[in-house]
Design an enzyme around this catalytic site. Structure first.
Site, PDB file in Angstrom:
ATOM      1  CE  LYS A  20     -17.159  -0.815 -13.964  1.00  0.00           C
ATOM      2  NZ  LYS A  20     -16.052  -1.599 -13.498  1.00  0.00           N
ATOM      3  CE  LYS A  59      -3.196   7.822  -7.958  1.00  0.00           C
ATOM      4  NZ  LYS A  59      -4.029   6.735  -7.656  1.00  0.00           N
ATOM      5  CE  LYS A  94      -2.147  -1.803  -9.149  1.00  0.00           C
ATOM      6  NZ  LYS A  94      -1.783  -1.168  -7.869  1.00  0.00           N
TER       7      LYS A  94
HETATM    8  P1  ADP Z   1      -2.409   2.425  -8.323  1.00  0.00           P
HETATM    9  O1  ADP Z   1      -3.112   3.742  -8.601  1.00  0.00           O
HETATM   10  O2  ADP Z   1      -1.148   2.291  -9.111  1.00  0.00           O
HETATM   11  O3  ADP Z   1      -3.332   1.237  -8.492  1.00  0.00           O
HETATM   12  P2  ADP Z   1      -2.823   1.996  -5.550  1.00  0.00           P
HETATM   13  O4  ADP Z   1      -4.197   2.562  -5.645  1.00  0.00           O
HETATM   14  O5  ADP Z   1      -2.646   0.528  -5.356  1.00  0.00           O
HETATM   15  O6  ADP Z   1      -1.974   2.464  -6.817  1.00  0.00           O
HETATM   16  O7  ADP Z   1      -2.071   2.795  -4.396  1.00  0.00           O
HETATM   17  C1  ADP Z   1      -1.460   2.237  -3.283  1.00  0.00           C
HETATM   18  C2  ADP Z   1      -0.933   3.370  -2.412  1.00  0.00           C
HETATM   19  O8  ADP Z   1       0.014   4.180  -3.122  1.00  0.00           O
HETATM   20  C3  ADP Z   1      -2.046   4.320  -1.946  1.00  0.00           C
HETATM   21  O9  ADP Z   1      -1.828   4.592  -0.574  1.00  0.00           O
HETATM   22  C4  ADP Z   1      -1.859   5.571  -2.756  1.00  0.00           C
HETATM   23  O10 ADP Z   1      -2.186   6.723  -2.028  1.00  0.00           O
HETATM   24  C5  ADP Z   1      -0.368   5.555  -3.115  1.00  0.00           C
HETATM   25  N1  ADP Z   1      -0.208   6.098  -4.468  1.00  0.00           N
HETATM   26  C6  ADP Z   1      -0.477   5.454  -5.626  1.00  0.00           C
HETATM   27  N2  ADP Z   1      -0.231   6.228  -6.703  1.00  0.00           N
HETATM   28  C7  ADP Z   1       0.209   7.412  -6.213  1.00  0.00           C
HETATM   29  C8  ADP Z   1       0.627   8.636  -6.822  1.00  0.00           C
HETATM   30  N3  ADP Z   1       0.676   8.788  -8.138  1.00  0.00           N
HETATM   31  N4  ADP Z   1       1.001   9.653  -6.014  1.00  0.00           N
HETATM   32  C9  ADP Z   1       0.986   9.499  -4.666  1.00  0.00           C
HETATM   33  N5  ADP Z   1       0.603   8.381  -4.030  1.00  0.00           N
HETATM   34  C10 ADP Z   1       0.224   7.339  -4.776  1.00  0.00           C
END
Ligand code: ADP
Ligand code: TRP
Length: 331
Positions: free
Chosen positions: A117, A201, A204
């Site tokens: 990036k 998806k 956050k």
């Molecule tokens: P975010 O995208 O909200 O920042 P994270 O990356 O912190 O979420 O994700 C933490 C965990 O939750 C990971 O193991 C991820 O696979 C799962 N997870 C997050 N969003 C989803 C989603 N929309 N569908 C399925 N699993 C998710």
């Protein structure tokens, strides 16, 4: 009865857990805690490379702990604790630094992504990268190796870090003799990506989440904001393209899911009504855990007690492993 295998994972306190986090990751941990001896910690030290506000980390730590307890984590089998409460973690990290090649860190996806990036935007390649981010996989290896973990359930994005923990354990064992078990990453069964309010998806970073245990009226407001197409109530609708249906089926049983599918296909149901059905389903499934969660969040001393008990249990294992390592490295 618990199985012999030790399951361990860390959850970074960087936001209020949403439905995607729960169904994609936290639920299967809670299920595993019924069967295995489990170490689950809130990875507050890992949050430090991106969050420099202590209150925020503390608040998210309580939210995650309360949510896991409220959703039925088996506390007989599980040590639930704060990563930073175990002093041995800082020491093991320092020890592991000295058997970890710098080149391994250069290959870490998260670090490489930042470098790319920076390169693309024409700034210094190390811009915005602190040593917490750069050495992140070593702290994570220490987390995993400190508790003799066998199974490490993680999301796809963390698989490489668990493989690094195996590599680092291997480097150590080669130099100092068999010391660490080699942990296995387990990538949760793919429940598919849970869509968010806007159909992308749920994440956050897109600001399209439904928090798992938010107050009832907030849940309702969020669900009513789900974006739909503009089909009229009488028209037939494709359930498999509807965020409303896709979320519904994760909370409903087979018969309920089939019934709603039919109503989508038959026509005669507007999206407003479908949203109300979704709201009522989620609300009925989550109302009891929500009460437990609200009680815990209002009495954080109860959460502290559970986290402290967890830390005591974790400390027993950690101190043994650390003294073995210290003896091997320093005599
Ligand atoms: P975010 O995208 O909200 O920042 P994270 O990356 O912190 O979420 O994700 C933490 C965990 O939750 C990971 O193991 C991820 O696979 C799962 N997870 C997050 N969003 C989803 C989603 N929309 N569908 C399925 N699993 C998710
Ligand atoms: N790095 C993980 C994440 O970003 C959290 C984590 C920290 C972890 N230590 C761990 C996961 C040890 C598994 C094992 O989600």
């Amino acid at each position: 009865m618990t199985d012999e295998k030790i399951v361990l994972t860390g959850i970074k306190p960087t936001g209020i857990p949403h439905i995607g986090n729960y169904l994609g990751a936290l639920k299967s941990l809670i299920d595993m805690s019924q069967k295995y001896k489990t170490f689950i910690f809130i990875a507050d030290l890992h949050a430090l490379n991106s969050i420099h506000d202590a209150r925020e980390i503390k608040q998210h730590t309580y939210e995650i702990a309360a949510l896991m307890i409220a959703m039925g984590l088996n506390l007989d089998n599980t040590a639930l604790f704060r990563q930073s409460d175990i002093n041995e973690i800082y020491q093991l990290t320092e020890f592991l630094m000295n058997v970890t090649p710098k080149g391994l860190m250069n290959r870490a996806h998260s670090y490489k992504a930042m470098v790319e990036k920076n390169t693309e935007s024409g700034v210094d390649i190390d811009s915005g990268i602190n040593m917490g981010l750069y050495t992140y996989p070593i702290l994570m290896a220490a987390d995993i190796l400190l508790y003799n973990s066998d199974i490490v359930p993680v999301g796809k994005d963390q698989k490489q870090h668990v493989e690094f923990a195996r590599d680092i354990a291997g480097y150590f064992n080669n130099i100092y003799g068999e010391t660490f078990k080699l942990p296995e990453p387990v990538i949760g069964e793919d429940c598919g990506l849970i869509p968010g309010l806007d159909g992308r998806k749920m994440s956050k970073s897109y600001d399209n989440t439904i928090p798992l245990l938010c107050p009832r009226n907030e849940l309702k407001k969020k669900i009513m904001r789900i974006i739909t197409d503009s089909k009229a109530p009488e028209e037939s609708k494709n359930p498999d393209e509807s965020t409303i249906f896709l979320i519904y089926k994760l909370f409903a049983n087979t018969n309920e899911t089939a019934a709603l599918r039919k109503r989508f296909l038959d026509g005669g149901m507007g999206y407003g009504e479908a949203k109300t059905i979704l709201f009522e389903k989620i609300d009925s499934v989550l109302s009891e855990p929500r009460e437990r969660y609200e009680h815990l969040m209002a009495t954080p001393s109860e959460i502290d007690t559970i986290l402290n008990q967890g830390a005591q249990r974790a400390h027993i294992v950690a101190s043994k492993v650390l003294s073995k390592v210290k003896k091997k490295m320093l005599g």
